[in-house]
Design an enzyme around this catalytic site. Structure first.
Site, PDB file in Angstrom:
ATOM      1  N   HIS A 201     -27.114 -33.565  -0.437  1.00 22.20           N
ATOM      2  CA  HIS A 201     -26.874 -33.186  -1.834  1.00 22.20           C
ATOM      3  C   HIS A 201     -28.198 -32.764  -2.452  1.00 22.20           C
ATOM      4  O   HIS A 201     -29.216 -33.440  -2.270  1.00 22.20           O
ATOM      5  CB  HIS A 201     -26.298 -34.377  -2.609  1.00 22.20           C
ATOM      6  CG  HIS A 201     -25.717 -34.007  -3.941  1.00 22.20           C
ATOM      7  ND1 HIS A 201     -26.492 -33.608  -5.013  1.00 22.20           N
ATOM      8  CD2 HIS A 201     -24.426 -33.963  -4.371  1.00 22.20           C
ATOM      9  CE1 HIS A 201     -25.716 -33.348  -6.041  1.00 22.20           C
ATOM     10  NE2 HIS A 201     -24.453 -33.540  -5.677  1.00 22.20           N
TER      11      HIS A 201
ATOM     12  N   GLY B 162     -43.078 -35.194 -20.764  1.00 24.97           N
ATOM     13  CA  GLY B 162     -43.858 -35.459 -19.563  1.00 24.97           C
ATOM     14  C   GLY B 162     -44.787 -34.322 -19.193  1.00 24.97           C
ATOM     15  O   GLY B 162     -44.899 -33.315 -19.905  1.00 24.97           O
ATOM     16  N   PRO B 163     -45.465 -34.445 -18.046  1.00 24.53           N
ATOM     17  CA  PRO B 163     -46.510 -33.493 -17.643  1.00 24.53           C
ATOM     18  C   PRO B 163     -45.955 -32.211 -17.022  1.00 24.53           C
ATOM     19  O   PRO B 163     -44.789 -32.141 -16.638  1.00 24.53           O
ATOM     20  CB  PRO B 163     -47.302 -34.294 -16.610  1.00 24.53           C
ATOM     21  CG  PRO B 163     -46.267 -35.177 -15.971  1.00 24.53           C
ATOM     22  CD  PRO B 163     -45.315 -35.556 -17.073  1.00 24.53           C
TER      23      PRO B 163
ATOM     24  N   VAL C 277     -46.221 -32.086 -11.150  1.00 23.42           N
ATOM     25  CA  VAL C 277     -45.236 -33.012 -10.597  1.00 23.42           C
ATOM     26  C   VAL C 277     -45.879 -33.946  -9.576  1.00 23.42           C
ATOM     27  O   VAL C 277     -46.675 -33.511  -8.747  1.00 23.42           O
ATOM     28  CB  VAL C 277     -44.094 -32.234  -9.905  1.00 23.42           C
ATOM     29  CG1 VAL C 277     -43.027 -33.182  -9.391  1.00 23.42           C
ATOM     30  CG2 VAL C 277     -43.493 -31.225 -10.853  1.00 23.42           C
ATOM     31  N   SER C 278     -45.520 -35.224  -9.644  1.00 25.23           N
ATOM     32  CA  SER C 278     -45.814 -36.147  -8.559  1.00 25.23           C
ATOM     33  C   SER C 278     -44.759 -35.932  -7.482  1.00 25.23           C
ATOM     34  O   SER C 278     -43.561 -36.094  -7.737  1.00 25.23           O
ATOM     35  CB  SER C 278     -45.760 -37.595  -9.067  1.00 25.23           C
ATOM     36  OG  SER C 278     -45.542 -38.484  -7.990  1.00 25.23           O
TER      37      SER C 278
ATOM     38  N   LYS D  86     -42.249 -38.727  -6.992  1.00 21.34           N
ATOM     39  CA  LYS D  86     -41.271 -39.022  -8.044  1.00 21.34           C
ATOM     40  C   LYS D  86     -40.392 -37.826  -8.382  1.00 21.34           C
ATOM     41  O   LYS D  86     -39.241 -37.989  -8.775  1.00 21.34           O
ATOM     42  CB  LYS D  86     -41.984 -39.473  -9.321  1.00 21.34           C
ATOM     43  CG  LYS D  86     -42.738 -40.776  -9.195  1.00 21.34           C
ATOM     44  CD  LYS D  86     -43.462 -41.101 -10.497  1.00 21.34           C
ATOM     45  CE  LYS D  86     -44.273 -42.384 -10.389  1.00 21.34           C
ATOM     46  NZ  LYS D  86     -45.051 -42.631 -11.624  1.00 21.34           N
ATOM     47  N   GLY D  87     -40.934 -36.603  -8.278  1.00 19.36           N
ATOM     48  CA  GLY D  87     -40.179 -35.405  -8.649  1.00 19.36           C
ATOM     49  C   GLY D  87     -39.995 -35.294 -10.151  1.00 19.36           C
ATOM     50  O   GLY D  87     -40.817 -35.783 -10.931  1.00 19.36           O
TER      51      GLY D  87
END
Length: 306
Positions: free
Chosen positions: A95, A184-185, A188-189, A192-193
């Protein structure tokens, strides 16, 4: 005095459907607040995805403005548990997904309003963006112009598999986002996405198994059923691998207008044209009325227990 006719439902989707310890940790966070109730949960190993359906009340001040819901604290605690336990770079499944906490949507129930749900969506989005440094895209009633989830997903490449032609593995798009998130920033981490968070009226999720492992055929059928592909209005679909077969995952945006029977009949017709058999579909959640009833029963039992 809490008005139990002012209720909100949260559907909380995470990118994990196999690790029981992780699912238990997220569920413990959900149960940490006695005023929030898990009314349903659903997870799939092939999808490697889980969904929790939670309900609680919403409070307003004397002027009618929403000021509090126990869901706020509960959902943020669940997100923290998920971020601590799941690494998106090590995740794979059939998915599509963008993040560890992939999607959170709030629905008004009973006498609560869509504005109530939008307020909570924006409050939770701010916390997830700021506390966990995760980019968040708002959608539907939580977005300033009502931008839809499907549009955001298409713009960011959500539906493009990056592994084996029909799977999603690791982080799938650029580390620097092509669009500015609402919270948020920009960066991307990979572990974490990103998250999408919205508020909308009730949406029914209905999956129809296709007795074939041919995901290309499932995708052709899904495309013809969807509003985007010229099929049924207010229906979004996805053809995906499920165990050793495939299924059409359907999002019914106006289930009282275009219901599961019409979707089932069209899928069966299109599958027959492909020479394929179809099983009877299934809802992955209860109806809004059943959810309210389950919530009331569970809350009553909590209050009556010593």
């Amino acid at each position: 005095m809490v008005d139990q006719s002012m209720l909100l439902c949260c559907k909380f989707f995470i990118s994990e459907g196999r690790n029981i310890a992780t699912l238990d940790a997220v569920e413990r966070a959900a149960r940490s607040n006695p005023e929030t109730v898990i009314v349903n949960k659903f997870h799939g190993r092939t999808y490697n995805r889980a969904r929790y359906s939670l309900v609680s009340y919403v409070l307003h001040d004397c002027t009618g403005n929403v000021i509090y819901s126990p869901l706020h604290e509960t959902v943020v605690a669940m997100a923290e548990a998920a971020f601590n336990a799941i690494n998106l770079e090590l995740h794979d499944g059939s998915h599509p997904r963008f993040g560890v906490v992939d999607d959170i949507v709030f629905h008004p129930l009973a006498r609560a309003s869509l504005d109530d749900a939008a307020w909570l969506a924006k409050a939770v989005a701010a916390d997830i963006g700021n506390r966990f440094n995760v980019p968040v895209f708002l959608y539907a009633a939580a977005h300033p112009t009502g931008k839809q989830l499907d549009t955001i997903r298409r713009e960011l490449g959500y539906y493009r598999p990056n592994y084996m032609g029909n799977q999603w593995a690791g982080w799938t798009i650029s580390d620097i986002l092509p669009q500015t998130p609402d919270k948020g920033p920009m960066v991307v981490s990979r572990s974490k996405g990103i998250s999408t968070i919205g508020a909308r009226s009730w949406v029914a999720l209905y999956n129809i198994p296709i007795l074939s492992a041919d995901v290309s055929a499932a995708r052709r059928i899904a495309r013809k059923v969807s509003a985007r592909g010229g099929g049924l209005p207010m229906v979004q679909t996805l053809g995906v691998v499920c165990e050793d077969s495939t299924e059409i995952a359907c999002m019914l945006l106006e289930p009282n207008w275009i219901g599961a029977d019409r979707v089932q009949n069209l899928v069966e017709k299109l599958a027959a044209q492909e020479g394929l058999d179809v099983e009877k579909g299934y809802f992955t959640d209860f109806s809004p009325e059943m959810i309210v009833e389950k919530y009331m029963n569970l809350i009553s039992s909590k209050k009556s227990s010593p």
